[in-house]
Design a protein around this motif. Structure first.
Motif, PDB file in Angstrom:
ATOM      1  N   MET A   1     -15.911  26.321  42.876  1.00 57.85           N
ATOM      2  CA  MET A   1     -16.428  24.957  42.856  1.00 57.85           C
ATOM      3  C   MET A   1     -17.021  24.648  41.480  1.00 57.85           C
ATOM      4  O   MET A   1     -17.692  25.472  40.878  1.00 57.85           O
ATOM      5  CB  MET A   1     -17.511  24.793  43.928  1.00 57.85           C
ATOM      6  N   ARG A   6     -21.007  21.203  42.538  1.00 52.08           N
ATOM      7  CA  ARG A   6     -22.047  21.935  43.243  1.00 52.08           C
ATOM      8  C   ARG A   6     -23.383  21.221  43.086  1.00 52.08           C
ATOM      9  O   ARG A   6     -24.147  21.087  44.041  1.00 52.08           O
ATOM     10  CB  ARG A   6     -22.141  23.363  42.694  1.00 52.08           C
ATOM     11  N   LYS A 131      -8.242  24.252  50.992  1.00 50.04           N
ATOM     12  CA  LYS A 131      -9.522  23.624  51.290  1.00 50.04           C
ATOM     13  C   LYS A 131      -9.458  22.122  51.069  1.00 50.04           C
ATOM     14  O   LYS A 131      -8.883  21.639  50.107  1.00 50.04           O
ATOM     15  CB  LYS A 131     -10.616  24.233  50.410  1.00 50.04           C
ATOM     16  N   SER A 132     -10.045  21.384  51.991  1.00 53.85           N
ATOM     17  CA  SER A 132     -10.232  19.956  51.803  1.00 53.85           C
ATOM     18  C   SER A 132     -11.629  19.611  52.306  1.00 53.85           C
ATOM     19  O   SER A 132     -12.236  20.363  53.066  1.00 53.85           O
ATOM     20  CB  SER A 132      -9.167  19.147  52.550  1.00 53.85           C
ATOM     21  N   THR A 133     -12.118  18.479  51.878  1.00 55.40           N
ATOM     22  CA  THR A 133     -13.453  18.037  52.277  1.00 55.40           C
ATOM     23  C   THR A 133     -13.338  16.706  52.992  1.00 55.40           C
ATOM     24  O   THR A 133     -12.680  15.790  52.506  1.00 55.40           O
ATOM     25  CB  THR A 133     -14.375  17.898  51.053  1.00 55.40           C
ATOM     26  N   SER A 159     -20.908  16.264  54.141  1.00 54.76           N
ATOM     27  CA  SER A 159     -19.601  16.818  53.770  1.00 54.76           C
ATOM     28  C   SER A 159     -19.308  18.042  54.630  1.00 54.76           C
ATOM     29  O   SER A 159     -20.201  18.840  54.927  1.00 54.76           O
ATOM     30  CB  SER A 159     -19.570  17.199  52.285  1.00 54.76           C
ATOM     31  N   ASP A 161     -16.482  21.174  54.719  1.00 54.32           N
ATOM     32  CA  ASP A 161     -15.396  21.856  54.017  1.00 54.32           C
ATOM     33  C   ASP A 161     -14.406  22.419  55.032  1.00 54.32           C
ATOM     34  O   ASP A 161     -14.721  23.365  55.762  1.00 54.32           O
ATOM     35  CB  ASP A 161     -15.944  22.994  53.146  1.00 54.32           C
ATOM     36  N   THR A 163     -11.486  24.600  55.700  1.00 54.43           N
ATOM     37  CA  THR A 163     -10.860  25.726  54.984  1.00 54.43           C
ATOM     38  C   THR A 163      -9.570  26.196  55.645  1.00 54.43           C
ATOM     39  O   THR A 163      -9.021  27.224  55.254  1.00 54.43           O
ATOM     40  CB  THR A 163     -11.843  26.905  54.878  1.00 54.43           C
ATOM     41  N   TYR A 216     -18.487  24.770  57.163  1.00 56.98           N
ATOM     42  CA  TYR A 216     -19.749  24.508  56.472  1.00 56.98           C
ATOM     43  C   TYR A 216     -19.989  23.004  56.355  1.00 56.98           C
ATOM     44  O   TYR A 216     -19.124  22.247  55.915  1.00 56.98           O
ATOM     45  CB  TYR A 216     -19.732  25.146  55.069  1.00 56.98           C
ATOM     46  N   CYS A 217     -21.185  22.569  56.763  1.00 55.08           N
ATOM     47  CA  CYS A 217     -21.546  21.150  56.745  1.00 55.08           C
ATOM     48  C   CYS A 217     -22.918  21.003  56.111  1.00 55.08           C
ATOM     49  O   CYS A 217     -23.834  21.782  56.404  1.00 55.08           O
ATOM     50  CB  CYS A 217     -21.560  20.599  58.175  1.00 55.08           C
TER      51      CYS A 217
END
Length: 259
Positions: A1, A6, A131-133, A159, A161, A163, A216-217
């Motif tokens: 990232m 980040r 990976k997309s968000t 957000s 992620d 994966t 992950y949020c």
């Protein structure tokens, strides 16, 4: 990232709209004059969430050019980037700019930010793109004062992620909602409109049985721009204000010194 990404994702911006001003040499072969070399980088500015995109872009550029001296501007490409939507926003001739506070957060521009400024479209997911968000937008449907005390900090954009590269839009939406609810304890879910949006401003609908996948949020911003509210079709909630008797208001507003 990226360090800049980040930095952005780790911040919790209270009721504000972060923007990036990105300054790059005009081409890969452009040799900058020595006095301009330090201008290259990513700058973060904070606009109010109620500011229209065009005005926000004009204000970001005005603030940048007011405070960053560039002797040869023709050697640069300078763009305003909305990091939440991963898009370049442009001002119009009618937009009246404001001067906003800002800080330089990186002297290196690369990755999706550099691609956007160079006019490269975001990468469409393929099986090799792991990976997309996606964004989860939580908007109260009741005035803040009427929310459960534990729910007053829920409002915002989060957000998630994703994966796994082989998920359908419905699976992404269901997984994003599951990840959101595992991360954020919402006491009264019916007090909120919760919407999943992908990187291309497309609303994703979950299936009849939401996915149980967890990713992950984290919160991106508690402020939600007008553009995002319009995109998700959020209701306009009038906040109730307590009124005071006229005599009390006059007393509170009296600025004369006490004797």
């Amino acid at each position: 990232m990226l360090d800049t990404e980040r930095h952005y994702l780790k911040r919790i911006v209270m009721a504000d709209r972060p923007l990036f001003v990105v300054a790059l040499p005009l081409t890969a072969n452009t040799e900058l004059h020595a006095e301009d070399a330090g201008a290259v980088g990513v700058y973060e500015l904070i606009a109010d969430t109620s500011t229209p995109s065009g005005v926000a872009a004009a204000s970001a550029l005005e603030s940048f050019h007011t405070r960053v001296a560039i002797s040869y501007p023709e050697d640069f490409v300078i763009k305003v980037v909305d990091p939440m939507g991963r898009r370049v926003i442009e001002p119009s001739d009618e937009d009246q700019p404001l001067v906003l506070p800002f800080q330089k957060i990186s002297s290196v521009v690369r990755g999706w930010i550099a691609d956007l400024v160079d006019g490269v479209e975001p990468i469409v997911e393929t099986p090799g793109h792991r990976k997309s968000t996606v964004l989860v937008v939580a908007v109260p449907v009741r005035p803040q004062a009427e929310l459960h005390p534990y729910d007053k900090g829920v409002r915002g954009v989060y957000s998630v992620d994703i994966t796994e590269s082989n998920l359908t839009d419905a699976q992404k939406a269901g997984s994003a909602l599951n990840s959101f609810h595992l991360t954020v304890a919402v006491e009264v879910p019916e007090d909120f409109q919760i919407t999943v949006v992908d990187a291309f401003d497309k609303i994703l609908e979950a299936g009849a049985e939401p996915e149980s996948r967890a990713f992950y949020c984290e919160i991106v911003t508690s402020g939600i721009s007008k553009d995002m509210l319009a995109l998700v079709g959020a209701p306009v909630i009038e906040e109730k204000r307590e009124s005071k008797p006229a005599a009390s208001r006059r007393e509170d507003d009296d600025l004369s010194p006490s004797l």
